[in-house]
Design a protein around this motif. Structure first.
Motif, PDB file in Angstrom:
ATOM      1  N   VAL A   1       0.841  -1.193   0.000  1.00  0.00           N
ATOM      2  CA  VAL A   1       0.000   0.000   0.000  1.00  0.00           C
ATOM      3  C   VAL A   1       0.880   1.248   0.000  1.00  0.00           C
ATOM      4  N   LYS A   2       0.675   2.106  -1.015  1.00  0.00           N
ATOM      5  CA  LYS A   2       1.460   3.339  -1.161  1.00  0.00           C
ATOM      6  C   LYS A   2       0.652   4.569  -0.800  1.00  0.00           C
ATOM      7  N   SER A   3      -0.660   4.456  -0.866  1.00  0.00           N
ATOM      8  CA  SER A   3      -1.550   5.577  -0.570  1.00  0.00           C
ATOM      9  C   SER A   3      -2.885   4.994  -0.117  1.00  0.00           C
ATOM     10  N   VAL A   4      -3.687   5.843   0.494  1.00  0.00           N
ATOM     11  CA  VAL A   4      -5.029   5.415   0.877  1.00  0.00           C
ATOM     12  C   VAL A   4      -6.059   6.259   0.132  1.00  0.00           C
ATOM     13  N   PRO A   5      -7.240   5.753  -0.105  1.00  0.00           N
ATOM     14  CA  PRO A   5      -7.700   4.417   0.256  1.00  0.00           C
ATOM     15  C   PRO A   5      -7.112   3.328  -0.645  1.00  0.00           C
ATOM     16  N   ALA A   6      -6.967   2.142  -0.061  1.00  0.00           N
ATOM     17  CA  ALA A   6      -6.451   1.002  -0.816  1.00  0.00           C
ATOM     18  C   ALA A   6      -7.122  -0.270  -0.319  1.00  0.00           C
ATOM     19  N   LEU A   7      -7.315  -1.182  -1.250  1.00  0.00           N
ATOM     20  CA  LEU A   7      -7.897  -2.483  -0.911  1.00  0.00           C
ATOM     21  C   LEU A   7      -6.842  -3.543  -1.176  1.00  0.00           C
ATOM     22  N   VAL A   8      -6.521  -4.342  -0.150  1.00  0.00           N
ATOM     23  CA  VAL A   8      -5.628  -5.477  -0.363  1.00  0.00           C
ATOM     24  C   VAL A   8      -6.506  -6.715  -0.466  1.00  0.00           C
ATOM     25  N   THR A   9      -6.460  -7.357  -1.625  1.00  0.00           N
ATOM     26  CA  THR A   9      -7.343  -8.495  -1.869  1.00  0.00           C
ATOM     27  C   THR A   9      -6.846  -9.715  -1.108  1.00  0.00           C
ATOM     28  N   SER A  10      -7.721 -10.731  -1.025  1.00  0.00           N
ATOM     29  CA  SER A  10      -7.373 -11.926  -0.263  1.00  0.00           C
ATOM     30  C   SER A  10      -6.201 -12.660  -0.901  1.00  0.00           C
ATOM     31  N   ASN A  11      -5.932 -12.414  -2.183  1.00  0.00           N
ATOM     32  CA  ASN A  11      -4.744 -13.027  -2.794  1.00  0.00           C
ATOM     33  C   ASN A  11      -3.532 -12.103  -2.769  1.00  0.00           C
ATOM     34  N   GLY A  12      -3.654 -10.996  -2.040  1.00  0.00           N
ATOM     35  CA  GLY A  12      -2.467 -10.196  -1.727  1.00  0.00           C
ATOM     36  C   GLY A  12      -2.180  -9.032  -2.649  1.00  0.00           C
ATOM     37  N   ASN A  13      -3.072  -8.731  -3.592  1.00  0.00           N
ATOM     38  CA  ASN A  13      -2.822  -7.594  -4.474  1.00  0.00           C
ATOM     39  C   ASN A  13      -3.292  -6.296  -3.826  1.00  0.00           C
ATOM     40  N   ALA A  14      -2.470  -5.261  -3.948  1.00  0.00           N
ATOM     41  CA  ALA A  14      -2.850  -3.945  -3.430  1.00  0.00           C
ATOM     42  C   ALA A  14      -3.500  -3.143  -4.552  1.00  0.00           C
ATOM     43  N   LEU A  15      -4.761  -2.770  -4.354  1.00  0.00           N
ATOM     44  CA  LEU A  15      -5.484  -1.950  -5.327  1.00  0.00           C
ATOM     45  C   LEU A  15      -5.630  -0.551  -4.732  1.00  0.00           C
ATOM     46  N   HIS A  16      -4.952   0.422  -5.340  1.00  0.00           N
ATOM     47  CA  HIS A  16      -5.076   1.810  -4.899  1.00  0.00           C
ATOM     48  C   HIS A  16      -6.265   2.419  -5.609  1.00  0.00           C
ATOM     49  N   ILE A  17      -7.234   2.896  -4.860  1.00  0.00           N
ATOM     50  CA  ILE A  17      -8.494   3.353  -5.445  1.00  0.00           C
ATOM     51  C   ILE A  17      -8.624   4.857  -5.244  1.00  0.00           C
ATOM     52  N   ASN A  18      -8.651   5.583  -6.362  1.00  0.00           N
ATOM     53  CA  ASN A  18      -8.613   7.041  -6.310  1.00  0.00           C
ATOM     54  C   ASN A  18      -7.424   7.459  -5.444  1.00  0.00           C
ATOM     55  N   PHE A  19      -7.442   8.648  -4.894  1.00  0.00           N
ATOM     56  CA  PHE A  19      -6.287   9.054  -4.096  1.00  0.00           C
ATOM     57  C   PHE A  19      -6.740   9.970  -2.977  1.00  0.00           C
ATOM     58  N   GLY A  20      -6.475   9.551  -1.758  1.00  0.00           N
ATOM     59  CA  GLY A  20      -6.819  10.383  -0.610  1.00  0.00           C
ATOM     60  C   GLY A  20      -5.588  10.995   0.017  1.00  0.00           C
ATOM     61  N   ALA A  21      -4.626  10.123   0.356  1.00  0.00           N
ATOM     62  CA  ALA A  21      -3.420  10.595   1.034  1.00  0.00           C
ATOM     63  C   ALA A  21      -2.306   9.578   0.839  1.00  0.00           C
ATOM     64  N   SER A  22      -1.071  10.073   0.789  1.00  0.00           N
ATOM     65  CA  SER A  22       0.083   9.173   0.712  1.00  0.00           C
ATOM     66  C   SER A  22       0.350   8.569   2.085  1.00  0.00           C
ATOM     67  N   MET A  23       1.131   7.495   2.110  1.00  0.00           N
ATOM     68  CA  MET A  23       1.492   6.902   3.397  1.00  0.00           C
ATOM     69  C   MET A  23       2.287   7.905   4.232  1.00  0.00           C
ATOM     70  N   ALA A  24       3.097   8.733   3.570  1.00  0.00           N
ATOM     71  CA  ALA A  24       3.860   9.752   4.313  1.00  0.00           C
ATOM     72  C   ALA A  24       2.903  10.713   5.025  1.00  0.00           C
ATOM     73  N   ASP A  25       1.816  11.079   4.343  1.00  0.00           N
ATOM     74  CA  ASP A  25       0.812  11.955   4.971  1.00  0.00           C
ATOM     75  C   ASP A  25       0.170  11.268   6.177  1.00  0.00           C
ATOM     76  N   VAL A  26      -0.118   9.991   6.017  1.00  0.00           N
ATOM     77  CA  VAL A  26      -0.789   9.255   7.096  1.00  0.00           C
ATOM     78  C   VAL A  26       0.111   9.178   8.320  1.00  0.00           C
ATOM     79  N   LYS A  27       1.432   9.011   8.073  1.00  0.00           N
ATOM     80  CA  LYS A  27       2.368   8.874   9.202  1.00  0.00           C
ATOM     81  C   LYS A  27       2.641  10.214   9.888  1.00  0.00           C
ATOM     82  N   ALA A  28       2.419  11.300   9.163  1.00  0.00           N
ATOM     83  CA  ALA A  28       2.803  12.621   9.697  1.00  0.00           C
ATOM     84  C   ALA A  28       1.967  12.998  10.920  1.00  0.00           C
TER      85      ALA A  28
END
Lengths: 77, 77
Positions: free
Chosen positions: A50-77
């Motif tokens: 996961v590089k940004s949120v919102p994101a969906l990680v599927t049960s088989n492990g794929n990260a799907l980034h859906i639209n763009f809310g915030a980067s992980m750096a923003d979330v950690k800040a």
């Protein structure tokens, strides 16, 4: 089938996409995690790709980034 | 419920996401449209708010851009 995990951070884009995802795949099939509030889950999200949120990680492990809310750096800040 | 529509352009990112989306919501609940091959459907996708592919337009009209394969400008080129 194991659940998908939807990571978000409470932003308006996140909430809108959360509503759509729950509608599409059903609330029983997805775990909702707010990594803005629950920062202990950030490493797990990053490990799943996961590089940004919102994101969906599927049960088989794929990260799907859906639209763009915030980067992980923003979330950690 | 009316179907969601998944727009893509045949790119590797598109195909991977298509597989995940069909897995998540079921092939009966989504129409798959390749706007790289079927350019007559591009105006409809743009009207729905699609800025890049792959994208899913939900039955209530929200455009969800999932990861990033190509911009609409790339698709039209």
């Amino acid at each position: 089938m194991s659940k998908s995990i939807f990571y978000h951070a409470g932003c308006p884009v996140c909430i809108s996409v959360e509503y759509d995802i729950v509608n599409l795949i059903g609330s029983n099939n997805v775990e909702i995690v707010n990594i803005g509030e629950n920062k202990s889950r950030i490493p797990e999200a990053e490990a799943a790709g996961v590089k940004s949120v919102p994101a969906l990680v599927t049960s088989n492990g794929n990260a799907l980034h859906i639209n763009f809310g915030a980067s992980m750096a923003d979330v950690k800040a």
